[in-house]
Design a protein around this motif. Sequence first.
Motif, PDB file in Angstrom:
ATOM      1  N   PHE A 113     -18.772  11.225  32.999  1.00 55.06           N
ATOM      2  CA  PHE A 113     -18.239  11.997  34.118  1.00 55.06           C
ATOM      3  C   PHE A 113     -17.887  11.089  35.300  1.00 55.06           C
ATOM      4  O   PHE A 113     -17.051  11.437  36.136  1.00 55.06           O
ATOM      5  CB  PHE A 113     -19.110  13.192  34.518  1.00 55.06           C
ATOM      6  N   GLY A 114     -18.467   9.899  35.359  1.00 51.99           N
ATOM      7  CA  GLY A 114     -18.039   8.944  36.374  1.00 51.99           C
ATOM      8  C   GLY A 114     -16.628   8.453  36.119  1.00 51.99           C
ATOM      9  O   GLY A 114     -15.809   8.338  37.048  1.00 51.99           O
ATOM     10  N   VAL A 115     -16.326   8.168  34.853  1.00 46.24           N
ATOM     11  CA  VAL A 115     -14.971   7.733  34.491  1.00 46.24           C
ATOM     12  C   VAL A 115     -13.956   8.835  34.776  1.00 46.24           C
ATOM     13  O   VAL A 115     -12.883   8.588  35.343  1.00 46.24           O
ATOM     14  CB  VAL A 115     -14.927   7.318  33.005  1.00 46.24           C
ATOM     15  N   VAL A 116     -14.297  10.065  34.381  1.00 49.22           N
ATOM     16  CA  VAL A 116     -13.381  11.185  34.610  1.00 49.22           C
ATOM     17  C   VAL A 116     -13.152  11.402  36.101  1.00 49.22           C
ATOM     18  O   VAL A 116     -12.022  11.641  36.553  1.00 49.22           O
ATOM     19  CB  VAL A 116     -13.926  12.471  33.951  1.00 49.22           C
ATOM     20  N   ALA A 117     -14.223  11.317  36.894  1.00 48.18           N
ATOM     21  CA  ALA A 117     -14.082  11.490  38.338  1.00 48.18           C
ATOM     22  C   ALA A 117     -13.172  10.421  38.930  1.00 48.18           C
ATOM     23  O   ALA A 117     -12.354  10.699  39.817  1.00 48.18           O
ATOM     24  CB  ALA A 117     -15.460  11.457  39.008  1.00 48.18           C
ATOM     25  N   ALA A 118     -13.299   9.183  38.442  1.00 44.58           N
ATOM     26  CA  ALA A 118     -12.443   8.101  38.936  1.00 44.58           C
ATOM     27  C   ALA A 118     -10.985   8.342  38.581  1.00 44.58           C
ATOM     28  O   ALA A 118     -10.075   8.019  39.358  1.00 44.58           O
ATOM     29  CB  ALA A 118     -12.912   6.767  38.366  1.00 44.58           C
ATOM     30  N   LEU A 119     -10.740   8.939  37.433  1.00 40.30           N
ATOM     31  CA  LEU A 119      -9.367   9.182  36.991  1.00 40.30           C
ATOM     32  C   LEU A 119      -8.671  10.268  37.800  1.00 40.30           C
ATOM     33  O   LEU A 119      -7.458  10.467  37.665  1.00 40.30           O
ATOM     34  CB  LEU A 119      -9.353   9.552  35.505  1.00 40.30           C
ATOM     35  N   GLN A 120      -9.434  10.975  38.651  1.00 41.69           N
ATOM     36  CA  GLN A 120      -8.822  12.003  39.485  1.00 41.69           C
ATOM     37  C   GLN A 120      -7.803  11.421  40.467  1.00 41.69           C
ATOM     38  O   GLN A 120      -6.965  12.151  41.000  1.00 41.69           O
ATOM     39  CB  GLN A 120      -9.896  12.777  40.259  1.00 41.69           C
ATOM     40  N   ILE A 121      -7.866  10.113  40.712  1.00 41.85           N
ATOM     41  CA  ILE A 121      -6.901   9.507  41.635  1.00 41.85           C
ATOM     42  C   ILE A 121      -5.477   9.588  41.096  1.00 41.85           C
ATOM     43  O   ILE A 121      -4.514   9.426  41.851  1.00 41.85           O
ATOM     44  CB  ILE A 121      -7.260   8.033  41.937  1.00 41.85           C
ATOM     45  N   PHE A 122      -5.336   9.834  39.793  1.00 43.69           N
ATOM     46  CA  PHE A 122      -4.006   9.902  39.194  1.00 43.69           C
ATOM     47  C   PHE A 122      -3.435  11.317  39.150  1.00 43.69           C
ATOM     48  O   PHE A 122      -2.349  11.528  38.641  1.00 43.69           O
ATOM     49  CB  PHE A 122      -4.036   9.325  37.773  1.00 43.69           C
ATOM     50  N   ILE A 123      -4.177  12.298  39.681  1.00 43.46           N
ATOM     51  CA  ILE A 123      -3.681  13.671  39.695  1.00 43.46           C
ATOM     52  C   ILE A 123      -2.437  13.764  40.585  1.00 43.46           C
ATOM     53  O   ILE A 123      -2.446  13.289  41.723  1.00 43.46           O
ATOM     54  CB  ILE A 123      -4.759  14.636  40.225  1.00 43.46           C
ATOM     55  N   CYS A 124      -1.395  14.363  40.054  1.00 45.42           N
ATOM     56  CA  CYS A 124      -0.166  14.481  40.842  1.00 45.42           C
ATOM     57  C   CYS A 124       0.457  15.874  40.783  1.00 45.42           C
ATOM     58  O   CYS A 124       1.465  16.131  41.455  1.00 45.42           O
ATOM     59  CB  CYS A 124       0.860  13.439  40.388  1.00 45.42           C
ATOM     60  N   ASP A 125      -0.130  16.784  39.978  1.00 53.18           N
ATOM     61  CA  ASP A 125       0.445  18.120  39.898  1.00 53.18           C
ATOM     62  C   ASP A 125      -0.625  19.125  39.484  1.00 53.18           C
ATOM     63  O   ASP A 125      -1.789  18.773  39.272  1.00 53.18           O
ATOM     64  CB  ASP A 125       1.625  18.164  38.919  1.00 53.18           C
ATOM     65  N   ARG A 126      -0.224  20.381  39.372  1.00 55.38           N
ATOM     66  CA  ARG A 126      -1.156  21.468  39.061  1.00 55.38           C
ATOM     67  C   ARG A 126      -1.796  21.285  37.695  1.00 55.38           C
ATOM     68  O   ARG A 126      -3.015  21.469  37.538  1.00 55.38           O
ATOM     69  CB  ARG A 126      -0.414  22.810  39.111  1.00 55.38           C
ATOM     70  N   THR A 127      -1.013  20.923  36.698  1.00 50.87           N
ATOM     71  CA  THR A 127      -1.566  20.760  35.347  1.00 50.87           C
ATOM     72  C   THR A 127      -2.639  19.681  35.316  1.00 50.87           C
ATOM     73  O   THR A 127      -3.710  19.869  34.727  1.00 50.87           O
ATOM     74  CB  THR A 127      -0.435  20.398  34.368  1.00 50.87           C
ATOM     75  N   GLY A 128      -2.364  18.557  35.951  1.00 50.73           N
ATOM     76  CA  GLY A 128      -3.340  17.477  35.986  1.00 50.73           C
ATOM     77  C   GLY A 128      -4.608  17.879  36.709  1.00 50.73           C
ATOM     78  O   GLY A 128      -5.716  17.529  36.284  1.00 50.73           O
ATOM     79  N   PHE A 129      -4.461  18.632  37.794  1.00 52.14           N
ATOM     80  CA  PHE A 129      -5.636  19.082  38.551  1.00 52.14           C
ATOM     81  C   PHE A 129      -6.503  20.004  37.712  1.00 52.14           C
ATOM     82  O   PHE A 129      -7.727  19.816  37.616  1.00 52.14           O
ATOM     83  CB  PHE A 129      -5.175  19.798  39.825  1.00 52.14           C
ATOM     84  N   LEU A 130      -5.886  21.010  37.094  1.00 50.04           N
ATOM     85  CA  LEU A 130      -6.655  21.968  36.293  1.00 50.04           C
ATOM     86  C   LEU A 130      -7.301  21.297  35.095  1.00 50.04           C
ATOM     87  O   LEU A 130      -8.464  21.568  34.761  1.00 50.04           O
ATOM     88  CB  LEU A 130      -5.741  23.105  35.829  1.00 50.04           C
ATOM     89  N   LEU A 131      -6.583  20.402  34.443  1.00 45.61           N
ATOM     90  CA  LEU A 131      -7.114  19.718  33.264  1.00 45.61           C
ATOM     91  C   LEU A 131      -8.285  18.822  33.642  1.00 45.61           C
ATOM     92  O   LEU A 131      -9.324  18.820  32.970  1.00 45.61           O
ATOM     93  CB  LEU A 131      -6.003  18.901  32.608  1.00 45.61           C
ATOM     94  N   THR A 132      -8.132  18.082  34.732  1.00 50.54           N
ATOM     95  CA  THR A 132      -9.193  17.164  35.144  1.00 50.54           C
ATOM     96  C   THR A 132     -10.442  17.910  35.565  1.00 50.54           C
ATOM     97  O   THR A 132     -11.561  17.505  35.221  1.00 50.54           O
ATOM     98  CB  THR A 132      -8.707  16.271  36.294  1.00 50.54           C
TER      99      THR A 132
END
Length: 364
Positions: A113-132
């Motif tokens: 979950f640390g890796v996933v949380a770090a990958l949130q910096i790449f969110i750029c749209d609604r789909t990415g936000f919901l998926l992350t």
Amino acid sequence: MSTDDATASVSDLNFSDSSSAHTPKTQSQLSKIADRQVLPLLVVAFASYQLDRTNIASCLTGGLASDIRVSQDSINLGNLLMFAGVIALEIPSNVILHQVGARWWIGGQVLVFGVVAALQIFICDRTGFLLTRTILGLCEAGFIPGSMFTLSTWYTREEITKRIAIFFFGMFGVEGIWTVVVSILLFFLLPERARYYPCSDVEKASEVAPSGSTSHRISLTVVWSTLADFKRWPHFIATACVFATWNPLTVYTPSIYTMLGFERVPANALAAIGNFITLPVVVFFAWLSDKSRKRGLAVIIAQTVYLFSLIVLRCSQPHVGKWSKFGLWTTANGLAVGYHPIHNAWIQMNSTTPEERSIGVAMC
């Protein structure tokens, strides 16, 4: 257990022999080892967990929604999906914990979950936000129940409530100590400046062993019998009712303060006050629980006090000013989880086997 075991590392202890004598002396040794190794590690991990889960509250005041072009409804949906992921995997996670062991399973979860949380910096749209947010919830699912069960294998009934309280709210100490360490580094290591260059025109300001061994399998029969025990369901429902109100408070309090007229930084700072108030509140109710030995009554009192604060907040908010609204929100935030460590301890104390205890705390 020999006298030398009092200073042995956790890895030197043998938890596989369920016939080992368990005396007050050995329990004292186990508690000391847990206090200096197990509990501090889990507290630090939980502090990281909370940062990964709740940093969205600060991001919202910084304009996250507009940056990734999503509506408030999408933000709400993302948070719901995160908690849906948590709910979906809490019980399966504790089943796996018994087979894999706490070290690898909890440690692996924190890594993922640390890796996933770090990958949130790449969110750029609604789909990415919901998926992350969904994946983050799935990855975080088993950390709290797994940690609760692990603590219960180390402490007695008389010891567990205070340790659960420390686990949930020791993160403030971790964050405070870290802040002090950073300040010391700044005092001694931060250079004053090189040369002064003016800004350009385009620049903008801005559990008790040995019976608690985690090597046992949990059968589907145990899972079903634990979930079918109707005496537990009032506790499960009570927890759901509290978190249904408190989780939105933790996510949206900074945003609410900005709507009251506070700037972003003061809003986030003021939102932290309610979180700090939870510490003495939890300590008080844990003390009341141990003093009275009426854990169920202590839970009811704590939840009633929180309910009263919500009623006062709901009725008074339209008629008071900015700072009074701040006080009402802060009070509700501070009183929300006074019951939580005692409630968790009650669930574990009223289980007859480690497997039942593991499933019960995961369901809660």
